[in-house]
Motif scaffolding. Structure first.
Motif, PDB file in Angstrom:
ATOM      1  N   PHE A 307       0.847  -1.183   0.000  1.00 54.52           N
ATOM      2  CA  PHE A 307       0.000   0.000   0.000  1.00 54.52           C
ATOM      3  C   PHE A 307       0.884   1.235   0.000  1.00 54.52           C
ATOM      4  CE2 PHE A 307      -3.181   2.871   2.163  1.00 54.52           C
ATOM      5  CZ  PHE A 307      -4.077   2.854   1.126  1.00 54.52           C
ATOM      6  N   ASN A 308       0.979   1.851  -1.139  1.00 52.56           N
ATOM      7  CA  ASN A 308       1.757   3.078  -1.270  1.00 52.56           C
ATOM      8  C   ASN A 308       0.845   4.140  -1.867  1.00 52.56           C
ATOM      9  OD1 ASN A 308       3.868   4.884  -1.284  1.00 52.56           O
ATOM     10  ND2 ASN A 308       4.639   4.191  -3.274  1.00 52.56           N
ATOM     11  N   PRO A 309      -0.102   4.615  -1.058  1.00 51.94           N
ATOM     12  CA  PRO A 309      -1.213   5.361  -1.632  1.00 51.94           C
ATOM     13  C   PRO A 309      -0.995   6.862  -1.683  1.00 51.94           C
ATOM     14  CG  PRO A 309      -1.600   5.046   0.679  1.00 51.94           C
ATOM     15  CD  PRO A 309      -0.248   4.446   0.388  1.00 51.94           C
ATOM     16  N   ASN A 310      -1.925   7.491  -2.377  1.00 56.61           N
ATOM     17  CA  ASN A 310      -2.184   8.899  -2.164  1.00 56.61           C
ATOM     18  C   ASN A 310      -3.069   8.968  -0.915  1.00 56.61           C
ATOM     19  OD1 ASN A 310      -3.177  11.488  -2.102  1.00 56.61           O
ATOM     20  ND2 ASN A 310      -4.092  11.430  -4.135  1.00 56.61           N
ATOM     21  N   PHE A 311      -2.552   9.514   0.163  1.00 59.07           N
ATOM     22  CA  PHE A 311      -3.278   9.457   1.428  1.00 59.07           C
ATOM     23  C   PHE A 311      -4.493  10.379   1.469  1.00 59.07           C
ATOM     24  CE2 PHE A 311       0.361   7.175   2.984  1.00 59.07           C
ATOM     25  CZ  PHE A 311      -0.168   6.366   3.984  1.00 59.07           C
ATOM     26  N   ASN A 312      -4.572  11.337   0.583  1.00 57.98           N
ATOM     27  CA  ASN A 312      -5.673  12.286   0.678  1.00 57.98           C
ATOM     28  C   ASN A 312      -7.048  11.639   0.597  1.00 57.98           C
ATOM     29  OD1 ASN A 312      -4.055  14.481   1.155  1.00 57.98           O
ATOM     30  ND2 ASN A 312      -3.960  15.141  -0.974  1.00 57.98           N
ATOM     31  N   PRO A 313      -7.299  10.706  -0.345  1.00 61.93           N
ATOM     32  CA  PRO A 313      -8.618  10.063  -0.336  1.00 61.93           C
ATOM     33  C   PRO A 313      -8.909   9.332   0.964  1.00 61.93           C
ATOM     34  CG  PRO A 313      -7.494   9.669  -2.414  1.00 61.93           C
ATOM     35  CD  PRO A 313      -6.482  10.277  -1.502  1.00 61.93           C
ATOM     36  N   LEU A 314      -7.908   8.674   1.534  1.00 64.86           N
ATOM     37  CA  LEU A 314      -8.089   7.989   2.815  1.00 64.86           C
ATOM     38  C   LEU A 314      -8.453   8.974   3.909  1.00 64.86           C
ATOM     39  CD1 LEU A 314      -7.792   5.687   4.879  1.00 64.86           C
ATOM     40  CD2 LEU A 314      -5.315   6.050   4.780  1.00 64.86           C
ATOM     41  N   PHE A 315      -7.738  10.083   3.988  1.00 65.24           N
ATOM     42  CA  PHE A 315      -8.017  11.070   5.026  1.00 65.24           C
ATOM     43  C   PHE A 315      -9.402  11.682   4.846  1.00 65.24           C
ATOM     44  CE2 PHE A 315      -3.203  12.071   5.464  1.00 65.24           C
ATOM     45  CZ  PHE A 315      -3.031  10.924   6.232  1.00 65.24           C
ATOM     46  N   GLU A 316      -9.739  12.036   3.609  1.00 63.23           N
ATOM     47  CA  GLU A 316     -11.040  12.664   3.368  1.00 63.23           C
ATOM     48  C   GLU A 316     -12.181  11.705   3.665  1.00 63.23           C
ATOM     49  OE1 GLU A 316     -13.279  15.408  -0.042  1.00 63.23           O
ATOM     50  OE2 GLU A 316     -11.385  14.382  -0.513  1.00 63.23           O
ATOM     51  N   ALA A 317     -12.018  10.442   3.261  1.00 68.33           N
ATOM     52  CA  ALA A 317     -13.042   9.445   3.551  1.00 68.33           C
ATOM     53  C   ALA A 317     -13.203   9.251   5.058  1.00 68.33           C
ATOM     54  CB  ALA A 317     -12.686   8.122   2.872  1.00 68.33           C
ATOM     55  N   SER A 318     -12.100   9.298   5.795  1.00 67.51           N
ATOM     56  CA  SER A 318     -12.149   9.161   7.251  1.00 67.51           C
ATOM     57  C   SER A 318     -12.948  10.303   7.874  1.00 67.51           C
ATOM     58  CB  SER A 318     -10.730   9.152   7.828  1.00 67.51           C
ATOM     59  OG  SER A 318      -9.947   8.125   7.274  1.00 67.51           O
ATOM     60  N   VAL A 319     -12.661  11.517   7.425  1.00 68.19           N
ATOM     61  CA  VAL A 319     -13.364  12.687   7.954  1.00 68.19           C
ATOM     62  C   VAL A 319     -14.856  12.583   7.676  1.00 68.19           C
ATOM     63  CG1 VAL A 319     -13.650  15.182   7.656  1.00 68.19           C
ATOM     64  CG2 VAL A 319     -11.353  14.194   7.856  1.00 68.19           C
ATOM     65  N   GLU A 320     -15.216  12.198   6.447  1.00 66.45           N
ATOM     66  CA  GLU A 320     -16.633  12.074   6.110  1.00 66.45           C
ATOM     67  C   GLU A 320     -17.327  11.018   6.962  1.00 66.45           C
ATOM     68  OE1 GLU A 320     -16.612  13.307   1.368  1.00 66.45           O
ATOM     69  OE2 GLU A 320     -17.632  11.484   2.038  1.00 66.45           O
ATOM     70  N   ALA A 321     -16.681   9.880   7.179  1.00 71.13           N
ATOM     71  CA  ALA A 321     -17.296   8.806   7.955  1.00 71.13           C
ATOM     72  C   ALA A 321     -17.523   9.232   9.399  1.00 71.13           C
ATOM     73  CB  ALA A 321     -16.422   7.550   7.896  1.00 71.13           C
ATOM     74  N   VAL A 322     -16.545   9.911   9.990  1.00 72.61           N
ATOM     75  CA  VAL A 322     -16.700  10.375  11.368  1.00 72.61           C
ATOM     76  C   VAL A 322     -17.819  11.409  11.463  1.00 72.61           C
ATOM     77  CG1 VAL A 322     -15.587  11.637  13.251  1.00 72.61           C
ATOM     78  CG2 VAL A 322     -14.327   9.862  12.008  1.00 72.61           C
ATOM     79  N   HIS A 323     -17.835  12.349  10.530  1.00 66.87           N
ATOM     80  CA  HIS A 323     -18.865  13.393  10.534  1.00 66.87           C
ATOM     81  C   HIS A 323     -20.264  12.779  10.446  1.00 66.87           C
ATOM     82  CE1 HIS A 323     -21.244  16.505   8.092  1.00 66.87           C
ATOM     83  NE2 HIS A 323     -21.250  16.911   9.339  1.00 66.87           N
ATOM     84  N   GLU A 324     -20.466  11.849   9.510  1.00 68.37           N
ATOM     85  CA  GLU A 324     -21.797  11.251   9.375  1.00 68.37           C
ATOM     86  C   GLU A 324     -22.150  10.414  10.596  1.00 68.37           C
ATOM     87  OE1 GLU A 324     -24.613   8.729   6.251  1.00 68.37           O
ATOM     88  OE2 GLU A 324     -22.490   9.036   5.792  1.00 68.37           O
ATOM     89  N   ALA A 325     -21.173   9.726  11.169  1.00 64.46           N
ATOM     90  CA  ALA A 325     -21.437   8.929  12.364  1.00 64.46           C
ATOM     91  C   ALA A 325     -21.928   9.804  13.512  1.00 64.46           C
ATOM     92  CB  ALA A 325     -20.178   8.164  12.770  1.00 64.46           C
ATOM     93  N   VAL A 326     -21.334  10.983  13.669  1.00 60.70           N
ATOM     94  CA  VAL A 326     -21.783  11.914  14.709  1.00 60.70           C
ATOM     95  C   VAL A 326     -23.235  12.310  14.476  1.00 60.70           C
ATOM     96  CG1 VAL A 326     -21.518  14.254  15.622  1.00 60.70           C
ATOM     97  CG2 VAL A 326     -19.503  12.805  15.264  1.00 60.70           C
TER      98      VAL A 326
END
Length: 363
Positions: A307-326
């Protein structure tokens, strides 16, 4: 119960998993034990509980997973944080509960594991594991000085855990929690993301929400808090929020720490400001590799090279998931009367939808 996604509230750009829950990450299981009892001669009203998050279908003390932890503000507690930071390996179910029940849940998990697997009663490094337990305070709605959590509640949460979408709102460890001066509880959501060509991964979030000032509540970019004309529960400290992030992306501990650090961004989207007396703690783990034995036997090169990713999609997806969970924790909760007849009102969904509709926000 209708959640924000069903109501047309904008929640970002990434698609959720099939269940829009942390259990969209294969193998992750969640169980709740809810304690909801009215006052008796022995105790006041009880509105509390336990939530268990298993990182995979097996026994994590035999096969751990890589993990990272981040603390935005430390007026809260996570038993096991030193081990997570030092080794970067999670060897326990992640347990959520109320502040004064930390010890009871720790003890309950340890004893349950020994009962299930007598080898844990032996000696040596291979028989050792430390339960990981996090807390928020539910003292406004629950008589936490009654010490209501028992081993039976812990066992119920552990044994009842499934890969089904977990219940949300005032259940389990969220039974007595308050967020933005409204009844809240447990929330969950997930996102799918592509961080390298042709490969899709999933990240799921589960939150235990117990923080925030109503005046700051923002939904769909609209400041709805000032529009809510409902009594505010008695004064309390800023509160806390525990965030658990699970992903099937093959990440190492230092990468998972960076993912966990993004959880606070998801909290701030709805109005969190990480107050002086709050405790925002996030744990992120990856199910992609199993770490066997006390020496952490695993092919590190295989994980790192995979896994040698572009981390931005991972970070953005994480933020969205936390926001919706709240938001899900708020929309799923119901008005609750608790200790000393304190009332925590449910989010008035009609007020929120009217405000968003007038702004042209709803989809």
């Amino acid at each position: 119960m209708r959640l924000p996604r069903e109501l047309g509230i904008p929640l970002g750009f990434f698609e959720p998993g099939p269940a829009n829950a942390i259990t969209d990450v294969a193998g992750v299981r969640v169980g709740h034990a809810t304690v909801a009892e009215d006052a008796t001669e022995r105790h006041g009203a009880l509105r509390t509980g336990v939530t268990a998050i298993w990182p995979h279908e097996g026994r994590p003390w035999d096969e751990g997973v890589y993990a990272g932890v981040s603390v935005a503000n430390g007026h809260g507690e996570l038993i096991g944080i030193s081990q997570l930071r030092e080794w970067g390996v999670l060897r326990s179910p992640l347990m959520l509960t109320s502040s004064l029940s930390l010890g009871a849940v720790y003890d309950g998990v340890a004893r349950w594991a020994v009962d299930q697997d007598p080898r844990q009663a032996g000696h040596g490094a291979g028989a050792f594991f430390m339960p990981v337990v996090a807390e928020v305070s539910d003292l406004v709605l629950s008589d936490n000085r009654a010490f209501p959590i028992t081993r039976e509640h812990v066992a119920a949460a552990l044994e009842g855990a499934t890969t089904d979408p977990p219940a949300q709102g005032g259940v389990g460890a969220g039974t007595g929690t308050i967020c933005y001066d409204l009844k809240a509880g447990i929330g969950t959501a997930s996102r799918r993301f592509v961080a390298e060509p042709g490969v899709e991964w999933t990240i799921g979030a589960l939150v235990q929400t117990n923080y925030g000032e109503r005046r700051n509540l923002t939904i769909g970019g609209v400041p709805v808090g000032p529009l809510i004309d409902l009594p505010i529960p008695p004064p309390r400290h800023e509160g806390s929020c525990i965030v658990v992030l699970a992903t099937d992306a093959p990440l190492l501990p230092h990468q998972l720490r960076r993912v966990a650090a993004r959880a606070v961004v998801g909290l701030t989207r709805s109005g969190a400001f990480v107050g002086n007396g709050s405790g925002e703690i996030a744990v992120a783990f990856s199910t992609a590799a199993r770490v066997a034995g006390p020496r952490h036997d695993v092919d590190l090169h295989a994980v790192a090279d995979g896994f040698n990713p572009n981390f931005n999609p991972l970070f953005e997806a994480s933020v969205e998931a936390v926001h919706e969970a709240v938001l899900n924790s708020l929309f799923a909760a119901r008005t609750t009367t608790g200790y000393r007849d304190v009332v925590a009102h449910a989010l008035p969904v009609d007020v929120v939808l009217d405000a968003l509709d007038r702004r042209g926000v709803l989809r």
